[in-house]
Design an enzyme around this catalytic site. Sequence first.
Site, PDB file in Angstrom:
ATOM      1  N   LYS A   1      12.295   8.031  36.036  1.00  0.00           N
ATOM      2  CA  LYS A   1      12.914   9.064  36.888  1.00  0.00           C
ATOM      3  C   LYS A   1      12.055   9.549  38.062  1.00  0.00           C
ATOM      4  O   LYS A   1      12.133   8.989  39.136  1.00  0.00           O
ATOM      5  CB  LYS A   1      13.410  10.228  36.016  1.00  0.00           C
ATOM      6  CG  LYS A   1      14.585   9.800  35.124  1.00  0.00           C
ATOM      7  CD  LYS A   1      15.444  10.954  34.660  1.00  0.00           C
ATOM      8  CE  LYS A   1      16.757  10.487  34.093  1.00  0.00           C
ATOM      9  NZ  LYS A   1      16.749  10.189  32.663  1.00  0.00           N
TER      10      LYS A   1
ATOM     11  N   PHE B   1      17.557  10.882  23.690  1.00  0.00           N
ATOM     12  CA  PHE B   1      18.163   9.915  24.605  1.00  0.00           C
ATOM     13  C   PHE B   1      17.068   8.994  25.120  1.00  0.00           C
ATOM     14  O   PHE B   1      16.037   9.460  25.608  1.00  0.00           O
ATOM     15  CB  PHE B   1      18.840  10.621  25.786  1.00  0.00           C
ATOM     16  CG  PHE B   1      19.534   9.656  26.706  1.00  0.00           C
ATOM     17  CD1 PHE B   1      20.802   9.180  26.403  1.00  0.00           C
ATOM     18  CD2 PHE B   1      18.909   9.195  27.855  1.00  0.00           C
ATOM     19  CE1 PHE B   1      21.436   8.263  27.232  1.00  0.00           C
ATOM     20  CE2 PHE B   1      19.542   8.278  28.688  1.00  0.00           C
ATOM     21  CZ  PHE B   1      20.807   7.807  28.371  1.00  0.00           C
TER      22      PHE B   1
ATOM     23  N   ASP C   1       8.508   9.304  25.095  1.00  0.00           N
ATOM     24  CA  ASP C   1       9.416   8.983  26.190  1.00  0.00           C
ATOM     25  C   ASP C   1       9.363  10.150  27.175  1.00  0.00           C
ATOM     26  O   ASP C   1       9.980  11.197  26.946  1.00  0.00           O
ATOM     27  CB  ASP C   1      10.829   8.778  25.629  1.00  0.00           C
ATOM     28  CG  ASP C   1      11.861   8.539  26.732  1.00  0.00           C
ATOM     29  OD1 ASP C   1      11.530   8.756  27.918  1.00  0.00           O
ATOM     30  OD2 ASP C   1      12.998   8.152  26.401  1.00  0.00           O
TER      31      ASP C   1
HETATM   32  C1  LIG Z   1      17.221   9.046  31.819  1.00  0.00           C
HETATM   33  C2  LIG Z   1      16.451   8.791  30.587  1.00  0.00           C
HETATM   34  C3  LIG Z   1      16.280   7.489  30.103  1.00  0.00           C
HETATM   35  C4  LIG Z   1      16.969   6.289  30.703  1.00  0.00           C
HETATM   36  O1  LIG Z   1      16.531   6.033  31.998  1.00  0.00           O
HETATM   37  P1  LIG Z   1      17.373   4.999  32.918  1.00  0.00           P
HETATM   38  O2  LIG Z   1      16.572   4.917  34.160  1.00  0.00           O
HETATM   39  O3  LIG Z   1      18.727   5.624  33.096  1.00  0.00           O
HETATM   40  O4  LIG Z   1      17.460   3.733  32.166  1.00  0.00           O
HETATM   41  C5  LIG Z   1      15.459   7.313  29.005  1.00  0.00           C
HETATM   42  N1  LIG Z   1      14.852   8.342  28.408  1.00  0.00           N
HETATM   43  C6  LIG Z   1      14.995   9.611  28.850  1.00  0.00           C
HETATM   44  C7  LIG Z   1      14.263  10.710  28.171  1.00  0.00           C
HETATM   45  C8  LIG Z   1      15.809   9.888  29.948  1.00  0.00           C
HETATM   46  O5  LIG Z   1      15.983  11.142  30.359  1.00  0.00           O
END
Ligand SMILES: *Cc1c(COP(=O)(O)O)cnc(C)c1O
Length: 416
Positions: A253, A139, A224
């Site tokens: 986050k 994701f 990421d």
């Molecule tokens: C939550 C998340 C995102 C997206 O972050 P947003 O602030 O919602 O755009 C991207 N990568 C990972 C691994 C995530 O957990």
Amino acid sequence: MNQSPVTRALFDEVMTPNYAPAAIVPVRGEGSRLWDQEGRDYIDFAGGIAVSVLGHTHPQLVAALTEQAQKLWHVSNVLVNEPALRLARRLCELTFAERVFFANSGAEANEAALKLARKYAADHGGSDKREIIAFTQSFHGRTLFTVTVGGQPKYTEGFEPLPPGITHVPFNDLAALTAAISDRTCAVILEPVQGEGGVTSATPAFLRGVRELCDRHRALLIFDEVQCGNGRTGHLYAYMGYDVTPDILTTAKGLGGGFPISAMLTTSTIAASLTVGSHGTTYGGNPLACAVAEAALELLSAPSLLAEVRAKHEVFMAGLERLNQRFGVFRELRGKGLLLGCELAEPWRGRSRDFVRAALAEGLLVLVAGPDVVRLAPALIISDPMIEEGLQRFARAIERLTVQTAPTEELAHAAR
Ligand SMILES: *Cc1c(COP(=O)(O)O)cnc(C)c1O
């Protein structure tokens, strides 16, 4: 203006229906506890989806925010500001990074990383070096580019046509990556611990192998760490626990402890491709966000806090094992630090949302990571008694589920 009180029911009348928020409306938080409109309390094992790393209304974050709020809120990117400069310098001191780009969300940090990888390849003579390799179940956000790079087709359905040049291979499968990667690959992107996709950690051998393949094919390696970064795994960034260094790292986050901010970290050589005007954002590096993140990062990077996260991992795992001995609902308990996944055993598969609902009814917030996994991402500073109390509520929730045939939304917690 309409002065009548707002309730959960109003959501269905005035907001787009792309979420299904729970039946309660929280109004106040402190540490790992939230209170709703009725004054009922909830123990927070969800952390606002792995965001509230320092709990709610942490005094040092409140102080940083209110102090900056009296000084300067916004100047845009035509000027620099002190909090952004200090935060970027600190991120460079604490990580492999030599350059930092600030944005406002995880998706935007990833969008910047992916665009940079394409631009860097183009700048170095790779006009056919365009391909991005990502992993199934990953994701990376919800912009059209990042959602296409993410490995969950249900999130792109109906949004076609999708950006081309993106390939997906199974996670932790080095043979599959070896077969897919080539000199046309400009970047490989992965989460060292997949969060949304089910709390799945990369194996150390896989990450080392990915690094070697990227080096061999001159592809940039993007980690990421939007979810697994900022102390979540018991290391400031997960790559430090694996001892495999990416070329680009994205974080969001937990970085602002609840204030929206994200960052893309990279080396000066790679950053050189982001020439003046090539990329940007109005709010990125906002003084309020950077002041809060600076305070958060100081707390999160303390070795004592990171050691506590690893110790609390053991407390959680032991408690969850005990629950499972009693109820037998989990097939596997996994995760790193305070990003934990409870994979449901056979008769419960597909029902992770029922566990969230049952937990809420007992005054506990937990998350799902797909239909088969209950995910916990509490504050990194949660106390042992709070963990114990939360696990007791979780036990009552599971008990309710195991005696019920049809789950209901009845709020037993309300009666207490
Ligand atoms: C939550 C998340 C995102 C997206 O972050 P947003 O602030 O919602 O755009 C991207 N990568 C990972 C691994 C995530 O957990």
